[in-house]
Design a protein around this motif. Sequence first.
Motif, PDB file in Angstrom:
ATOM      1  N   ILE A  10       0.924  -1.292  -0.058  1.00 51.82           N
ATOM      2  CA  ILE A  10      -0.001  -0.033   0.000  1.00 51.82           C
ATOM      3  C   ILE A  10       0.936   1.248   0.198  1.00 51.82           C
ATOM      4  CG2 ILE A  10      -1.809   1.314   1.320  1.00 51.82           C
ATOM      5  CD1 ILE A  10      -1.312  -2.540   2.330  1.00 51.82           C
ATOM      6  N   GLY A  11       0.595   2.153  -0.789  1.00 49.47           N
ATOM      7  CA  GLY A  11       1.367   3.175  -1.135  1.00 49.47           C
ATOM      8  C   GLY A  11       0.635   4.527  -0.905  1.00 49.47           C
ATOM      9  N   ILE A  62       0.739  -0.881   9.834  1.00 48.17           N
ATOM     10  CA  ILE A  62       0.076  -0.001   8.822  1.00 48.17           C
ATOM     11  C   ILE A  62      -0.241   1.403   9.512  1.00 48.17           C
ATOM     12  CG2 ILE A  62      -2.225  -0.751   9.413  1.00 48.17           C
ATOM     13  CD1 ILE A  62      -1.017  -0.310   5.816  1.00 48.17           C
ATOM     14  N   ASP A  63      -0.187   1.409  10.594  1.00 47.21           N
ATOM     15  CA  ASP A  63      -0.565   2.676  11.443  1.00 47.21           C
ATOM     16  C   ASP A  63       0.517   3.840  11.014  1.00 47.21           C
ATOM     17  OD1 ASP A  63       0.831   1.118  13.012  1.00 47.21           O
ATOM     18  OD2 ASP A  63       0.359   2.435  14.738  1.00 47.21           O
ATOM     19  N   GLU A  64       1.658   3.563  10.612  1.00 44.83           N
ATOM     20  CA  GLU A  64       3.045   4.355  10.373  1.00 44.83           C
ATOM     21  C   GLU A  64       2.723   4.858   8.932  1.00 44.83           C
ATOM     22  OE1 GLU A  64       5.240   5.062  12.494  1.00 44.83           O
ATOM     23  OE2 GLU A  64       4.477   3.917  14.173  1.00 44.83           O
ATOM     24  N   LEU A  65       1.712   4.508   8.292  1.00 44.78           N
ATOM     25  CA  LEU A  65       1.445   4.784   6.928  1.00 44.78           C
ATOM     26  C   LEU A  65       0.887   6.277   6.993  1.00 44.78           C
ATOM     27  CD1 LEU A  65       2.186   3.946   3.895  1.00 44.78           C
ATOM     28  CD2 LEU A  65      -0.093   3.375   3.886  1.00 44.78           C
ATOM     29  N   ASP A  66       1.564   7.397   6.760  1.00 42.83           N
ATOM     30  CA  ASP A  66       1.168   8.585   7.028  1.00 42.83           C
ATOM     31  C   ASP A  66       0.501   9.329   5.900  1.00 42.83           C
ATOM     32  OD1 ASP A  66       0.340  11.224   8.166  1.00 42.83           O
ATOM     33  OD2 ASP A  66       2.340  11.488   9.029  1.00 42.83           O
ATOM     34  N   TYR A  87       3.953   1.107   2.210  1.00 39.89           N
ATOM     35  CA  TYR A  87       3.956  -0.088   3.302  1.00 39.89           C
ATOM     36  C   TYR A  87       4.121  -1.569   2.489  1.00 39.89           C
ATOM     37  CZ  TYR A  87       1.912  -3.231   6.642  1.00 39.89           C
ATOM     38  OH  TYR A  87       1.612  -4.290   7.415  1.00 39.89           O
ATOM     39  N   SER A  88       4.847  -2.421   3.231  1.00 45.74           N
ATOM     40  CA  SER A  88       5.065  -3.757   2.785  1.00 45.74           C
ATOM     41  C   SER A  88       5.366  -4.633   4.166  1.00 45.74           C
ATOM     42  CB  SER A  88       5.733  -4.030   1.622  1.00 45.74           C
ATOM     43  OG  SER A  88       6.072  -5.181   1.433  1.00 45.74           O
TER      44      SER A  88
END
Length: 318
Positions: free
Chosen positions: A31-32, A77-81, A196-197
């Motif tokens: 997810i990007g 995944i919560d680090e994906l801002d 994210y991966s």
Amino acid sequence: MVQPKPKNLTREQKEAKVEEFADALEEYDVIGILDMQSLPARQLQEIESEIEEFADIKMSRKTLMNIALDNAEKDGIDELDTDEAMQPAFIFSKKDPFQLYSLIQDNQTSAAADGGEIAPNDIEIPEGDTGIGPGPMLGKLQGAGAQVQVDDGSIHVQDPAVIVEAGEEITADDAEILNQLGIEPLQIGLDLVVAYSDGEIFTSEELDIDTDAYREDIESAAAAGFNLAVNAGVVNETTAPAIISEAAQKARNLAISEGLPEEETIEEAVSYAASAAEAVESEVDLEAAKEAEEDDESEEPEEEASEDSDDEESEEEE
């Protein structure tokens, strides 16, 4: 530019959008977050058609994207801002992050200049008929440094002309000329700012690698490791054939050089001995050696005669 989605969504529409995001977050491995701020709508449509085989783009209000991320159950995944982008959008893919970034870079599209942009490379006006009639454009082309003339009612460029060099700003006049000629000097593409991966977050700086140089480094390291293992006698599935081959060749060379009468090496041993003899013969002057031997033999009687004469003289004196 890509415009934000309308803000007057109903509650049901918002919930449906969050659910759509949630399903995609669960389905895809990578997810990007894209920044759509500088991407014209027409170019986005072209890019989406090019990447549909390996990626899917979904966008809406930032708050709805954040709700979907907060509810996702994937580790990290919560680090994906979404705040990393001015106008964020999701991109979903089953390619790994590095492949995704590389494919995005490969799927850029051309765009017209408005003026104020920096030229990514030399911008050249090609030679030939512009299809534009004589008028103000004639003077603008001449002012830009192009050699032009009017022929059959249209402006012809006599020789290719660079009107903006790489790294220089494209002025409004330059942009007008380029747009009139149908030249799109800019390369526009998706801007993947973070991905994210498998529990890890990758920034665009980390994803932007030179794959050719990376491959060469890996190949060089593998070759160096292989040579070290072979020279050190480390036997494993990879090095065993090379070590055995090298040992067999050394044994064969030893048998040949020592003249060992082995069936596999006898011909080479004889040939080696013959070559060695020829080398010795080439370094020794046999004729000169023979003459020197004859001279030694002829001198020996004279020396004996001389000794007898000395003995006779000593007897007479007595």
